[in-house]
Scaffold this active site. Structure first.
Site, PDB file in Angstrom:
ATOM      1  N   HIS A   1       0.675  -1.310  -0.019  1.00 53.26           N
ATOM      2  CA  HIS A   1       0.078  -0.016   0.150  1.00 53.26           C
ATOM      3  C   HIS A   1       0.833   1.241   0.198  1.00 53.26           C
ATOM      4  O   HIS A   1       0.271   2.227  -0.092  1.00 53.26           O
ATOM      5  CB  HIS A   1      -0.850  -0.059   1.016  1.00 53.26           C
ATOM      6  CG  HIS A   1      -0.301   0.282   2.524  1.00 53.26           C
ATOM      7  ND1 HIS A   1       0.211  -0.709   3.137  1.00 53.26           N
ATOM      8  CD2 HIS A   1      -0.290   1.168   3.369  1.00 53.26           C
ATOM      9  CE1 HIS A   1       0.659  -0.250   4.159  1.00 53.26           C
ATOM     10  NE2 HIS A   1       0.248   0.926   4.177  1.00 53.26           N
TER      11      HIS A   1
HETATM   12  N1  UDP Z   1      -4.049  -6.084   8.583  1.00 51.69           N
HETATM   13  C1  UDP Z   1      -5.254  -6.555   8.795  1.00 51.69           C
HETATM   14  N2  UDP Z   1      -5.702  -7.239   7.725  1.00 51.69           N
HETATM   15  C2  UDP Z   1      -5.217  -7.282   6.275  1.00 51.69           C
HETATM   16  C3  UDP Z   1      -3.872  -6.561   6.155  1.00 51.69           C
HETATM   17  C4  UDP Z   1      -3.193  -6.303   7.175  1.00 51.69           C
HETATM   18  O1  UDP Z   1      -5.796  -6.969   9.660  1.00 51.69           O
HETATM   19  O2  UDP Z   1      -5.798  -7.639   5.248  1.00 51.69           O
HETATM   20  C5  UDP Z   1      -3.169  -5.857   9.988  1.00 51.69           C
HETATM   21  C6  UDP Z   1      -1.703  -6.214   9.871  1.00 51.69           C
HETATM   22  O3  UDP Z   1      -1.909  -7.345  10.580  1.00 51.69           O
HETATM   23  C7  UDP Z   1      -1.273  -5.240  10.863  1.00 51.69           C
HETATM   24  C8  UDP Z   1      -2.046  -3.841  10.384  1.00 51.69           C
HETATM   25  O4  UDP Z   1      -2.997  -4.258   9.557  1.00 51.69           O
HETATM   26  O5  UDP Z   1      -1.483  -5.259  12.089  1.00 51.69           O
HETATM   27  C9  UDP Z   1      -1.003  -3.131   9.425  1.00 51.69           C
HETATM   28  O6  UDP Z   1      -1.813  -2.280   8.678  1.00 51.69           O
HETATM   29  P1  UDP Z   1      -0.984  -1.448   7.372  1.00 51.69           P
HETATM   30  O7  UDP Z   1      -0.172  -2.392   6.739  1.00 51.69           O
HETATM   31  O8  UDP Z   1      -2.294  -1.016   6.773  1.00 51.69           O
HETATM   32  O9  UDP Z   1      -0.383  -0.252   8.224  1.00 51.69           O
HETATM   33  P2  UDP Z   1       1.128   0.197   8.533  1.00 51.69           P
HETATM   34  O10 UDP Z   1       1.570  -1.082   9.581  1.00 51.69           O
HETATM   35  O11 UDP Z   1       1.826  -0.111   7.112  1.00 51.69           O
HETATM   36  O12 UDP Z   1       1.310   1.562   8.823  1.00 51.69           O
END
Ligand code: UDP
Length: 370
Positions: free
Chosen positions: A216
């Site tokens: 993303h």
């Molecule tokens: N996650 C989820 N469902 C999904 C993909 C990710 O629950 O289909 C969870 C993942 O386990 C983690 C969080 O979303 O806890 C991460 O979010 P994201 O990757 O959107 O954000 P970032 O961590 O990069 O800020």
């Protein structure tokens, strides 16, 4: 904080909800619970990016939803700042807690500091040093205007002291995402997602080896040509295991049309999953290929191989101690690079970093209420 009768939490995006859940619960379970108000900015609004996390993680429903969604980062931030002032001045919190590195984090921190309310930042001090990442700007500003900096790892403490942030504002408390993970483990083990995706037959222990892909970050998904190269490289990974790809809404339409045009029969594009099903997939995967921040940490805790398609990470401890390997997605020969990194990672010894032990939220409560 001397007086903490009223605490305001500001969340807005999927990772914020996952980080806020254990702290809200720990504050509620104190002998003399303080009054808590939860503001959702509306940054993520689909039920599978927002609502499902409130249900699965037993988060109280938001008291106020600012309904700021869409628009570019600056429009979002400005609208959040405009809409957030009234509920803050009406509630008069003794402190504001913000989480992670999203636009909602920065909006909450800016509003709090402008209104002279102490701000506590959970997951402070992470730095990628990649100033093209919108999240890096959010992290730096939030940390520099917060009064309480709760860090997940000791490298984060050094980053903050290097920026001349006073040591007595910095508290190494561990990783709050791991609190959520540990407290959800029973439900994660009961998830039926493996059967639902035909990766395991009912009543059988055997799981078909599979990889997970999540993408993303703008640097990976905003340009169609490089996105097509990246998806092609991942789908060609030998031995062509199924690749489960929960597609982030940020690039959904484009990703679906690109995957139709490349030879990617083993790539299974699905809607974003709820936390419990997704963590079950992470726990049982052969490898995870991602550009997420939080997933680098969860895979380190679960000891699942993680390939991060970025040239920098704000979470270097997941590489030095955990199961994470960085690969620059613009390198030629990406398929082979990922394959070799997965092979090497499978034989690497990893350890769980200090204080990733499920007790971070309690440590924060003890500091806040002292
Ligand atoms: N996650 C989820 N469902 C999904 C993909 C990710 O629950 O289909 C969870 C993942 O386990 C983690 C969080 O979303 O806890 C991460 O979010 P994201 O990757 O959107 O954000 P970032 O961590 O990069 O800020």
């Amino acid at each position: 904080m001397a007086n903490n009768n009223k605490i305001l939490h500001i969340v807005g995006a999927r990772p914020n909800f996952i980080k806020a859940a254990p702290l809200i619960k720990a504050l509620k379970n104190q002998p003399n619970p303080c009054e808590q108000l939860l503001i959702h900015t509306g940054q993520h609004f689909d039920s599978n990016m927002s609502g499902i996390f409130f249900n699965e993680l037993n988060l109280p429903m938001p008291d106020i939803n600012l309904e700021v969604s869409g628009g570019n980062g600056l429009q979002q931030l400005s609208e959040m700042l405009i809409r957030i002032e009234k509920p803050i001045t009406e509630f008069k919190p003794d402190s504001i807690i913000v989480y992670g590195d999203t636009n909602s984090t920065l909006a909450g921190a800016l509003a709090g500091s402008k209104l002279s309310i102490p701000v506590a930042h959970v997951e402070a001090g992470l730095r990628s040093r990649d100033y093209t990442m919108p999240e890096e700007i959010n992290r730096i500003i939030t940390d520099n205007i917060s009064s309480y900096l709760f860090t997940p790892s000791e490298d984060a403490n050094s980053n903050l002291t290097d920026e001349n942030i006073k040591k007595d504002h910095i508290y190494f408390v561990g990783n709050i995402m791991i609190d959520t993970l540990i407290s959800s483990m029973k439900k994660i083990d009961q998830s039926l997602i493996l059967q639902n995706l035909n990766l395991q037959s009912q009543g059988s222990e055997k799981i078909i080896p599979y990889n997970i892909l999540t993408l993303h970050r703008p640097s990976n998904v905003d340009d169609d040509e490089s996105l097509a190269t990246l998806l092609g490289a991942v789908s060609n990974l030998p031995p062509l295991n199924p690749i489960i790809f929960p597609v982030h809404p940020r690039a959904e339409g484009r990703i679906r049309s690109i995957t139709k045009n490349i030879n990617s029969n083993n790539m299974i594009c699905i809607q974003p999953l709820g936390y419990i099903d997704f963590l079950c997939l992470l726990k049982n995967a052969n490898a995870v290929i991602t550009d997420s921040g939080g997933i680098q940490e969860e895979t380190t805790y679960l000891k699942t191989t993680c390939i991060t398609l970025r040239s920098t990470t704000e979470r270097p401890i997941t590489v030095s101690k955990g199961t994470n390997t960085l690969i620059n997605p613009n390198e030629p020969g990406l398929t082979e690079l990922i394959r070799d990194a997965i092979d090497a990672a499978h034989s690497k010894d990893s350890v769980i970093p200090d204080l990733w032990d499920g007790k971070t939220s309690q440590r924060i409560v003890d500091i806040l209420l002292k």
